[in-house]
Design an enzyme around this catalytic site. Structure first.
Site, PDB file in Angstrom:
ATOM      1  N   CYS A   1       0.710  -1.579  -0.314  1.00 60.40           N
ATOM      2  CA  CYS A   1      -0.419  -0.063   0.013  1.00 60.40           C
ATOM      3  C   CYS A   1       0.351   1.289  -0.246  1.00 60.40           C
ATOM      4  CB  CYS A   1      -1.291  -0.042   0.837  1.00 60.40           C
ATOM      5  SG  CYS A   1      -2.002   1.247   0.204  1.00 60.40           S
TER       6      CYS A   1
ATOM      7  N   HIS B   1      -3.992  -5.053   0.434  1.00 63.71           N
ATOM      8  CA  HIS B   1      -3.436  -5.477   2.175  1.00 63.71           C
ATOM      9  C   HIS B   1      -2.942  -7.474   1.516  1.00 63.71           C
ATOM     10  CE1 HIS B   1      -2.239  -1.763   4.330  1.00 63.71           C
ATOM     11  NE2 HIS B   1      -3.422  -1.211   3.205  1.00 63.71           N
TER      12      HIS B   1
ATOM     13  N   GLU C   1      -1.238  -8.833   3.456  1.00 61.61           N
ATOM     14  CA  GLU C   1      -1.207  -9.635   4.346  1.00 61.61           C
ATOM     15  C   GLU C   1      -3.108 -10.502   5.567  1.00 61.61           C
ATOM     16  OE1 GLU C   1      -0.471  -6.728   3.510  1.00 61.61           O
ATOM     17  OE2 GLU C   1      -1.419  -4.965   5.502  1.00 61.61           O
TER      18      GLU C   1
HETATM   19  N1  GLN Z   1      -1.574   6.721   3.080  1.00 63.09           N
HETATM   20  C1  GLN Z   1      -1.934   6.114   1.698  1.00 63.09           C
HETATM   21  C2  GLN Z   1      -3.417   6.434   0.881  1.00 63.09           C
HETATM   22  O1  GLN Z   1      -4.310   6.246   1.523  1.00 63.09           O
HETATM   23  C3  GLN Z   1      -1.490   4.514   1.926  1.00 63.09           C
HETATM   24  C4  GLN Z   1      -2.608   3.952   2.480  1.00 63.09           C
HETATM   25  C5  GLN Z   1      -2.433   2.522   2.917  1.00 63.09           C
HETATM   26  O2  GLN Z   1      -0.815   2.749   3.636  1.00 63.09           O
HETATM   27  N2  GLN Z   1      -3.407   1.953   3.342  1.00 63.09           N
HETATM   28  O3  GLN Z   1      -3.353   5.759  -0.146  1.00 63.09           O
END
Ligand code: GLN
Length: 528
Positions: free
Chosen positions: A374, A499, A501
């Site tokens: 992410c 994500h 994970e």
């Molecule tokens: N801050 C980033 C976004 O909002 C990544 C978010 C995250 O890593 N969950 O896109």
């Protein structure tokens, strides 16, 4: 069959592992039955999405986009199911619904009160989840400790479940703590006795007691607890401290849990823990060790990255190798000496971002296996844009007016003001580039992973990035959103906007983590 409900409450202390205890009971039952968990949290937030992960731990995200308590991670991993937002009650959610009902006129003419109205609403919810999912067994975890003001209504609702569905269909399990004070060196059962008494004052008689302790209960302590709590010997189980929570179902089973559940629920229970056990042994017997670093800003609390740690645990069992986790606070250090693989996890805001970018640059240049998750993918794209494409790149999350906003807010997110539950959340599919590394890891051309973000790789920069060699190995079905990236001529340089994970489990570790750990094993020379 008659649907059964197992309710777990906690006493003495919070944080004793009610979630793991109930998930372990569910694990034992899940070989034979459809098991559905409900978690009741006392806070007034509608969901944990707006809380600081340093205080509350990781925000777990479900396929349906629900942001839920991290215990749902344990439930999914121990029960092998996909949970739903509706299965996490919070007092915020309960009051929101009650107020909606009141405004609609559902209670016309009545004075709406905590008891009976709110309590009745919660009991109904327990029953409805059971009905809607057609569960054989509903597991209900009541957060907090008996005696807390926050969970009184949940406890009351659980008490009245007995009247609604029949005494023989509800099983109360209570988890307490056994202190062994320094210098006294004696197992002390008083807090357990008092917490049983608190539960009784609320009309609940626990039928199974799990006592969390650093030692097995001795006969003297156990006899005391048996007489005070009116338990048979096999109804009191020691919840021994363990290093690895995956051992808990085995620990319970060794103390006769499946027979006890069978007797209490009047159901045959024949658990099959063979595969589970062999994977745990594989991890425990591992002698070779290598180091993987997690470089993020919430490293002060490991719970902030709980699912990442779990995904690495799953890989450790899968490969039979010990993983020594190194936490790198990107605010302070970017030293990667002795490290065979790096994860840059999700995150928000500007703190630590420049450190993350430096870490990623080292991984790319020194060919250290790297997985960006992410924010980690976004940072990898910024690093590549700066150091390979020569752009003055940043994300508009950190620098609003930057010259090259290679990461920018998602079009659909512009103008959203409310912070709660408004990110791009939940399961989204990606179309995978044939022949890419990501393709070989997933073994599929379309994959679905969970998301939680507001920003994306800016489509205006797709061309310059890919011209310079950044491979977009997975994109959203409309082609606009970058979901996976990778680099050629590198042992393992992979990023994902998702994500992965969150869907990893002991029996099925997440493919991108398997890829990272496999590459790190090679990098560390363990295979040589
Ligand atoms: N801050 C980033 C976004 O909002 C990544 C978010 C995250 O890593 N969950 O896109």
């Amino acid at each position: 069959m008659q649907r059964k409900y197992i309710v777990i409450t906690g006493g003495v202390l919070s944080g004793l592992g009610k979630g793991i205890a109930l998930a372990s009971i569910g694990n034992i039952l899940s070989s034979n039955y459809k098991v559905v968990p409900i978690k009741c949290d006392g806070y007034l937030n509608v969901d944990p999405g707006t809380m600081n992960p340093l205080e509350h731990g990781e925000v777990f995200v479900l396929d349906d986009g629900g942001e839920v308590d991290m215990d749902f991670g344990h439930y999914e991993r121990f029960l092998g199911i996909t949970c739903k937002f509706e299965w996490n009650l919070t007092m915020g959610k309960v009051f929101e619904r009650i107020r909606e009902k009141e405004r609609r006129g559902d209670f016309l003419g009545q004075t709406v009160q905590m008891v009976p109205h709110v309590s009745y609403f919660i009991t109904n919810h327990f029953i409805e989840v059971g009905e809607n999912t057609n569960a054989d067994v509903v597991l209900i975890e009541i957060g907090g400790t008996v005696g807390d003001m926050e969970n009184e209504l949940y406890i009351d609702a659980a008490r009245s479940l007995v009247r609604r569905v029949g005494k023989e269909n509800v099983l109360f399990v209570h988890l307490t703590y056994l202190p062994i004070p320094y210098g006294v060196n004696e197992q002390k059962s008083k807090p357990t006795q008092q917490s049983i008494s608190l539960l009784r004052q609320r009309g609940i008689e626990p039928e199974i007691l799990i006592v969390r302790s650093s030692e097995m209960l001795n006969d003297k302590t156990k006899n005391k607890i048996l007489s005070v709590g009116n338990f048979q010997s096999e109804e009191v189980i020691t919840g021994l401290d363990v290093d690895d929570v995956y051992n808990i179902p085995l620990l319970f089973e060794a103390q006769g849990m499946s027979q006890l559940l069978a007797r209490k629920l009047q159901l045959p229970v024949i658990p099959d823990l063979t595969k589970w056990e062999s994977l745990i042994k594989n991890k425990e017997n591992a002698r070779k060790e290598m180091t993987i670093a997690i470089a993020g800003k919430y490293t002060a609390l490991e719970d902030s990255y709980a699912s990442i740690v779990e995904a690495l645990n799953h890989c450790s069992a899968h490969f039979g190798v010990k993983i020594d986790l190194r936490w790198i606070d990107t605010d302070k250090s970017v030293d990667l000496t002795g490290i065979s693989g790096v994860i840059v996890p999700g995150g928000f805001g500007s703190r630590g971002t420049e450190g993350k970018i430096k870490v990623i640059q080292q991984c790319r240049e020194k060919k250290i296996p790297f997985l960006g998750i992410c924010y980690g993918l976004q940072m990898a794209v910024i690093e590549f844009a700066r150091n390979v494409c020569g752009l003055s790149a940043n994300t508009t999350e950190v620098e609003l007016g930057c010259a090259d906003p290679v990461v920018d807010i998602l079009e659909e997110q512009r103008g959203i003001i409310n912070k709660g539950g408004t990110m791009r959340l939940g399961a989204y599919s990606a179309i995978i580039k044939p022949g890419s590394l990501v393709h070989s890891l997933y073994g599929a051309l379309e994959v679905s992973e969970r998301h939680r973000h507001r920003y994306e790789v800016n489509p205006k920069y797709h061309k310059v990035l890919s011209d310079k060699g950044l491979i977009f190995s997975g994109v959203s079905p409309d082609g606009n959103l970058v979901e996976f990236i990778e680099l050629e001529n590198h042992p393992y340089f992979v990023g994902t906007q998702a994500h992965p994970e969150l869907k990893s489990s002991l029996l099925n570790p997440a493919p991108l983590f398997k890829g990272l750990v496999g590459a790190a094993i090679k990098y560390s020379g363990l295979l040589a």
